[in-house]
Motif scaffolding. Structure first.
Motif, mmCIF file in Angstrom:
data_model
loop_
_atom_site.group_PDB
_atom_site.id
_atom_site.type_symbol
_atom_site.label_atom_id
_atom_site.label_comp_id
_atom_site.label_asym_id
_atom_site.label_seq_id
_atom_site.Cartn_x
_atom_site.Cartn_y
_atom_site.Cartn_z
ATOM 1 N N ILE A 244 13.742 94.329 -93.954
ATOM 2 C CA ILE A 244 13.919 94.051 -95.391
ATOM 3 C C ILE A 244 12.786 94.683 -96.187
ATOM 4 O O ILE A 244 13.014 95.353 -97.196
ATOM 5 C CB ILE A 244 13.978 92.530 -95.636
ATOM 6 C CG1 ILE A 244 15.251 91.959 -95.029
ATOM 7 C CG2 ILE A 244 13.913 92.222 -97.119
ATOM 8 C CD1 ILE A 244 15.326 90.464 -95.041
ATOM 9 N N PHE A 245 11.564 94.510 -95.694
ATOM 10 C CA PHE A 245 10.415 95.044 -96.419
ATOM 11 C C PHE A 245 10.469 96.566 -96.460
ATOM 12 O O PHE A 245 10.120 97.187 -97.467
ATOM 13 C CB PHE A 245 9.106 94.595 -95.766
ATOM 14 C CG PHE A 245 8.789 93.151 -95.999
ATOM 15 C CD1 PHE A 245 9.332 92.479 -97.079
ATOM 16 C CD2 PHE A 245 7.953 92.454 -95.152
ATOM 17 C CE1 PHE A 245 9.049 91.145 -97.307
ATOM 18 C CE2 PHE A 245 7.651 91.122 -95.370
ATOM 19 C CZ PHE A 245 8.210 90.461 -96.450
ATOM 20 N N ARG A 246 10.896 97.168 -95.368
ATOM 21 C CA ARG A 246 10.987 98.628 -95.335
ATOM 22 C C ARG A 246 12.002 99.117 -96.388
ATOM 23 O O ARG A 246 11.757 100.064 -97.135
ATOM 24 C CB ARG A 246 11.447 99.033 -93.938
ATOM 25 C CG ARG A 246 11.246 100.480 -93.590
ATOM 26 C CD ARG A 246 12.490 101.302 -93.881
ATOM 27 N NE ARG A 246 12.212 102.707 -93.695
ATOM 28 C CZ ARG A 246 12.424 103.341 -92.565
ATOM 29 N NH1 ARG A 246 12.923 102.722 -91.541
ATOM 30 N NH2 ARG A 246 12.133 104.620 -92.479
ATOM 31 N N ASN A 247 13.152 98.423 -96.445
ATOM 32 C CA ASN A 247 14.146 98.820 -97.437
ATOM 33 C C ASN A 247 13.686 98.523 -98.852
ATOM 34 O O ASN A 247 14.019 99.254 -99.788
ATOM 35 C CB ASN A 247 15.480 98.136 -97.140
ATOM 36 C CG ASN A 247 16.222 98.839 -96.033
ATOM 37 O OD1 ASN A 247 16.471 100.038 -96.111
ATOM 38 N ND2 ASN A 247 16.545 98.131 -94.971
ATOM 39 N N LEU A 248 12.921 97.462 -98.977
ATOM 40 C CA LEU A 248 12.349 97.168 -100.302
ATOM 41 C C LEU A 248 11.388 98.270 -100.722
ATOM 42 O O LEU A 248 11.327 98.651 -101.892
ATOM 43 C CB LEU A 248 11.615 95.832 -100.275
ATOM 44 C CG LEU A 248 12.438 94.590 -100.544
ATOM 45 C CD1 LEU A 248 11.587 93.350 -100.393
ATOM 46 C CD2 LEU A 248 13.040 94.616 -101.932
ATOM 47 N N LEU A 249 10.646 98.793 -99.745
ATOM 48 C CA LEU A 249 9.723 99.902 -100.038
ATOM 49 C C LEU A 249 10.489 101.112 -100.550
ATOM 50 O O LEU A 249 10.083 101.753 -101.524
ATOM 51 C CB LEU A 249 8.991 100.310 -98.762
ATOM 52 C CG LEU A 249 7.679 99.657 -98.409
ATOM 53 C CD1 LEU A 249 7.122 100.304 -97.153
ATOM 54 C CD2 LEU A 249 6.681 99.808 -99.533
ATOM 55 N N ILE A 250 11.594 101.417 -99.878
ATOM 56 C CA ILE A 250 12.414 102.560 -100.295
ATOM 57 C C ILE A 250 12.941 102.334 -101.708
ATOM 58 O O ILE A 250 12.894 103.217 -102.564
ATOM 59 C CB ILE A 250 13.585 102.775 -99.314
ATOM 60 C CG1 ILE A 250 13.047 103.126 -97.928
ATOM 61 C CG2 ILE A 250 14.527 103.848 -99.796
ATOM 62 C CD1 ILE A 250 14.103 103.190 -96.855
ATOM 63 N N LEU A 251 13.416 101.112 -101.926
ATOM 64 C CA LEU A 251 13.964 100.768 -103.243
ATOM 65 C C LEU A 251 12.884 100.889 -104.317
ATOM 66 O O LEU A 251 13.097 101.487 -105.376
ATOM 67 C CB LEU A 251 14.488 99.332 -103.190
ATOM 68 C CG LEU A 251 15.354 98.866 -104.335
ATOM 69 C CD1 LEU A 251 16.754 99.411 -104.165
ATOM 70 C CD2 LEU A 251 15.427 97.351 -104.380
ATOM 71 N N ASP B 55 20.203 94.612 -96.179
ATOM 72 C CA ASP B 55 18.851 94.046 -96.224
ATOM 73 C C ASP B 55 18.445 93.705 -97.648
ATOM 74 O O ASP B 55 17.740 92.732 -97.895
ATOM 75 C CB ASP B 55 17.844 95.045 -95.637
ATOM 76 C CG ASP B 55 17.950 95.093 -94.126
ATOM 77 O OD1 ASP B 55 18.412 94.102 -93.548
ATOM 78 O OD2 ASP B 55 17.584 96.131 -93.543
ATOM 79 N N ILE B 56 18.859 94.546 -98.568
ATOM 80 C CA ILE B 56 18.505 94.303 -99.975
ATOM 81 C C ILE B 56 19.486 93.321 -100.615
ATOM 82 O O ILE B 56 19.078 92.368 -101.275
ATOM 83 C CB ILE B 56 18.518 95.631 -100.762
ATOM 84 C CG1 ILE B 56 17.544 96.635 -100.164
ATOM 85 C CG2 ILE B 56 18.208 95.387 -102.235
ATOM 86 C CD1 ILE B 56 16.108 96.289 -100.325
ATOM 87 N N THR C 153 18.467 103.631 -98.974
ATOM 88 C CA THR C 153 18.070 102.563 -98.057
ATOM 89 C C THR C 153 18.759 102.749 -96.709
ATOM 90 O O THR C 153 19.829 103.358 -96.618
ATOM 91 C CB THR C 153 18.458 101.181 -98.611
ATOM 92 O OG1 THR C 153 19.809 101.235 -99.027
ATOM 93 C CG2 THR C 153 17.591 100.807 -99.778
ATOM 94 N N THR C 154 18.132 102.214 -95.662
ATOM 95 C CA THR C 154 18.719 102.380 -94.332
ATOM 96 C C THR C 154 19.866 101.400 -94.118
ATOM 97 O O THR C 154 20.799 101.680 -93.390
ATOM 98 C CB THR C 154 17.659 102.140 -93.251
ATOM 99 O OG1 THR C 154 17.105 100.853 -93.458
ATOM 100 C CG2 THR C 154 16.560 103.175 -93.323
ATOM 101 N N ALA D 6 18.725 103.701 -106.714
ATOM 102 C CA ALA D 6 17.653 103.446 -105.748
ATOM 103 C C ALA D 6 18.203 103.012 -104.394
ATOM 104 O O ALA D 6 17.594 103.246 -103.364
ATOM 105 C CB ALA D 6 16.724 102.366 -106.297
ATOM 106 N N LEU E 102 8.866 107.059 -95.005
ATOM 107 C CA LEU E 102 9.476 106.054 -95.877
ATOM 108 C C LEU E 102 10.989 106.103 -95.759
ATOM 109 O O LEU E 102 11.637 105.128 -95.434
ATOM 110 C CB LEU E 102 9.032 106.305 -97.321
ATOM 111 C CG LEU E 102 9.486 105.269 -98.321
ATOM 112 C CD1 LEU E 102 8.919 103.921 -97.968
ATOM 113 C CD2 LEU E 102 9.051 105.657 -99.709
ATOM 114 N N ILE E 103 11.551 107.283 -96.040
ATOM 115 C CA ILE E 103 12.999 107.435 -95.921
ATOM 116 C C ILE E 103 13.261 108.278 -94.679
ATOM 117 O O ILE E 103 12.771 109.402 -94.592
ATOM 118 C CB ILE E 103 13.590 108.123 -97.167
ATOM 119 C CG1 ILE E 103 13.200 107.345 -98.416
ATOM 120 C CG2 ILE E 103 15.090 108.224 -97.061
ATOM 121 C CD1 ILE E 103 13.533 108.046 -99.702
#
Lengths: 388, 285
Positions: free
Chosen positions: B80-87, A375-376, A370-371, A366, A185-186
């Motif tokens: 985006i989805f991967r970062n959303l998962l992390i978030l 993106d967010i 993030t990578t 949070a 995940l991370i």
């Protein structure tokens, strides 16, 4: 459990048998008495007394374990098991309902069948799975006309049916591309990196508000006084500076997660004493200070903050990419060059009940793993973020 | 003191300028996905070397625009989805912590209030008057608790431990609203809760047994009993994924396709993660 019941049944039944034997023997004795054989009678009475003694002995010995241990354990076990039975019943009935529904859908027409996938595919993190587009608008699943094969998108129920060939089954859509799943995940590079992301904060109307007269402010406290002397003109002015509610909490929290940079469109002469005052009220400190002369002035627009300046090396960390810089600002003009890096907050002047900084804390906490923050943060543009 | 917002026309110009500048900046950095990176490199090796990776990425970045992505490219949706998962995962952990904090301090405060209520009742509402040392002890308890509660409130602990955790969802949603996201609670059914409870119990029992067997009885890890209890811990792992808290995309800003894609992505990732966790441990034992 079985062992317990076995012991209880095996031990209790012989006792009953013994008892019965004793009774038979007593009757025999009576018959003997009638016959008048006195010698045999005395011997048998002694034997009977012995066996009876053993019967009572075992009954006493087993009484407590049986009624204090065995029966309660049986009862508790039944209590524990009964919800499980209910659950099993519930699951079965639900499955039956689902099957009925599926059957009825199949009868009616176009079907969404479960995605076929090998077990190995499920384990290989880097593998790709695509789902083709549906003719129906707004759905991910496709009904391909030639083969008549349909795939469904029910992620969890997928495992139930994995019979179909999986060569063409991939998650994703034409517009969004293939879905690629990370193994972790991370990523380790983010989790164990000593380098932290950078949080750039604006000063005026974001963290503080300053006014040249104290009376204009609705807060009961007069605020912190800052005397600013401009070197060029030589004029000194007195400002009353007020902190936004929860400013100290915000700064002390985010300083643990990010390298803090203050980037203000104000003059250095004014900003420096204010930043010093802010630094005195929380445990961390600002790693870098940027002022009006670091902004880009566009005629008719205003001062624009170019975040590529922030990417340079700081005192304890090397260069970072723009994907690791977040700007918190109240003015859209300020982040016009880096819209994807910005978090907008409402401009604050005097509202004592404002809690914008407080509401940002969970999000910022949070966001630190993030990578790529863009993106967010680009999601503020809605679906445009997916088209880039 | 700050720069002023200008007219709409000029702002549009700035926005147009930004659109052209941002993608070129993205080229320099942008942490790629771990998994995807491997798959991309795998495909690039097949094509003849690592140089291809660079070329493909830069091509996709510069020429992407609104075009359809090539099949080997990491889609922006995946990133985006991967970062959303992390978030989402981090927010889930935060929500859990806040919930635990709130429960701990609610129980603590209610215990204090219970003792205080008992002391108050004993002192003033029982028929017989309390005398002597007993009376002093009760008065001391009452005062002590009163002062503790007052300090708890004045020191901001009440706010930190009870008020803020209670408003966690409201407050977080206020913060992430501008990104068209929403954090929602997922209510589980009673049998899911019961299964969770059973899993929790058996997991902890198994852990206790393993620690006793290996620590006290000095059994090796390959012992049959230890292996059995290890397999129990594997089988009773907690449910993962969006079981209690999840992020949803705002339907006003995102089409059904994107929202559905996000749900699929999340479910699929956690399904793989669950499978990975279940497989990893037995292979070790």
């Amino acid at each position: 459990m079985n062992a317990l019941s076995y012991i209880s049944s095996n031990l209790v039944v012989p006792l009953e048998k013994l008892n019965r034997n004793c009774n038979d023997k007593i009757q025999d004795d009576e018959r003997d008495e009638n016959d008048g054989t006195t010698r045999l009678k005395s011997v048998k009475v002694v034997q009977d007394e012995n066996s009876r003694f053993f019967v009572y002995f075992w009954m006493v010995v087993l009484f407590l374990p049986r009624y204090l241990v065995l029966r309660p354990i049986q009862f508790i076990w039944w209590l524990i098991c009964s919800p499980l039975l209910l659950v099993e019943y519930g699951v079965k009935s639900r499955l039956k309902k689902a099957e009925k529904k599926r059957e009825s859908v199949e009868e009616n027409g176009p079907v969404l069948r479960a995605i076929s996938e090998n077990d190995e595919d499920d384990l290989a993190g880097g593998d790709e799975i695509i789902l083709q587009r549906d003719a129906v608008k707004g759905s991910l699943s496709k009904a391909s006309g030639s083969s008549g094969r349909r795939q469904s998108v029910t992620g969890r129920n997928r495992s139930s049916a994995r019979s179909e060939c999986s060569s063409n089954v991939v998650f994703g859509t034409k517009r969004m591309g293939r879905f690629l799943f990370p193994k972790k995940l991370i990523p380790k590079s983010v989790l164990h990196a000593e380098r932290r992301k950078r949080l750039v904060v604006d000063l005026d109307e974001t963290l503080i508000h300053s006014a040249s007269r104290s009376t204009s402010h609705s807060n009961s406290s007069q605020g912190h006084m800052v005397e600013v002397r401009f070197a060029i003109s030589g004029v000194s002015t007195l400002y009353y500076v007020h902190k936004r509610p929860h400013c100290d909490l915000f700064l002390s929290k985010v300083s643990k997660w990010y390298d803090l940079v203050v980037f203000t469109a104000s003059m250095k002469e004014y900003a420096d004493p204010v930043i010093d005052w802010l630094e005195s009220s929380f445990s961390g400190r600002f790693a870098k200070r940027l002022y009006r002369n670091n902004c880009i002035l566009r005629d008719g627009v205003g001062y624009i903050k170019d975040l590529s300046i922030v990417c340079g090396p700081l005192e304890n960390s090397s260069n970072v990419g723009l994907g690791e810089v977040i700007l918190v600002d109240n003015s859209p003009v300020s982040y016009a060059m880096n819209v994807e890096n910005a978090i907008q907050v409402e401009g604050w002047i005097s509202d004592p009940s404002d809690n914008d900084l407080l509401t940002l804390l969970p999000f910022l906490e949070a966001l630190r793993h993030t990578t790529d923050v863009r993106d967010i943060l680009a999601l503020k543009n809605g679906e445009q973020a997916f088209l880039q | 003191m700050i720069s002023e917002i200008t007219s709409d026309g000029t702002r549009q110009r700035v926005a147009a300028m930004t659109e052209t500048e941002v993608p070129s900046m993205k080229l320099e950095t942008g942490e790629a996905l771990d998994g995807p990176r491997t798959s991309t490199s795998r495909s690039s090796y097949a094509n003849g070397g690592t140089g291809m990776v660079e070329r493909k990425r830069s091509n996709s970045r510069t020429s992407s625009g609104r075009n359809v992505k090539s099949s080997n490219d990491i889609s922006s949706a995946s990133k985006i989805f991967r970062n959303l998962l992390i978030l989402e995962d981090d927010l889930r952990n935060q929500a859990h912590k806040q919930k635990v904090l709130r429960w701990q301090f609610t129980i603590f405060l209610s215990c204090l209030m219970g003792v205080a209520g008992f002391a108050f009742y004993e002192l003033y509402f029982t028929g017989e008057s309390v005398k002597g040392l007993h009376r002093y002890a009760l008065q001391f308890v009452l005062l002590f608790i009163g002062v503790t509660v007052a300090l708890f409130h004045l020191g901001g602990e009440y706010r930190r431990t009870i008020v803020i955790p209670r408003k966690f969802f409201t407050s977080t949603n206020k913060g992430i609203r501008q990104f068209n996201l929403k954090l929602v609670k997922v209510h589980s059914t009673w049998n899911e809760r019961f299964t969770d409870f059973v899993r929790f119990t058996s997991r902890n029992v198994a852990r206790l047994n393993i620690s006793v067997l290996t620590g006290v009885c000095r059994l090796s890890d390959s012992n049959a009993l230890v292996t059995f209890w290890t397999s129990v811990t594997v089988r009773s792992q907690p449910r993962i994924g969006a079981v209690d808290v999840k992020l949803v995309l705002n339907p006003r800003s995102f089409s059904a396709e994107v929202r559905e894609g996000w749900e699929i992505y999340r479910d699929e990732f956690w399904a793989r993660e669950g499978a990975r966790r279940r497989v990893q441990v037995p292979s070790k034992t």
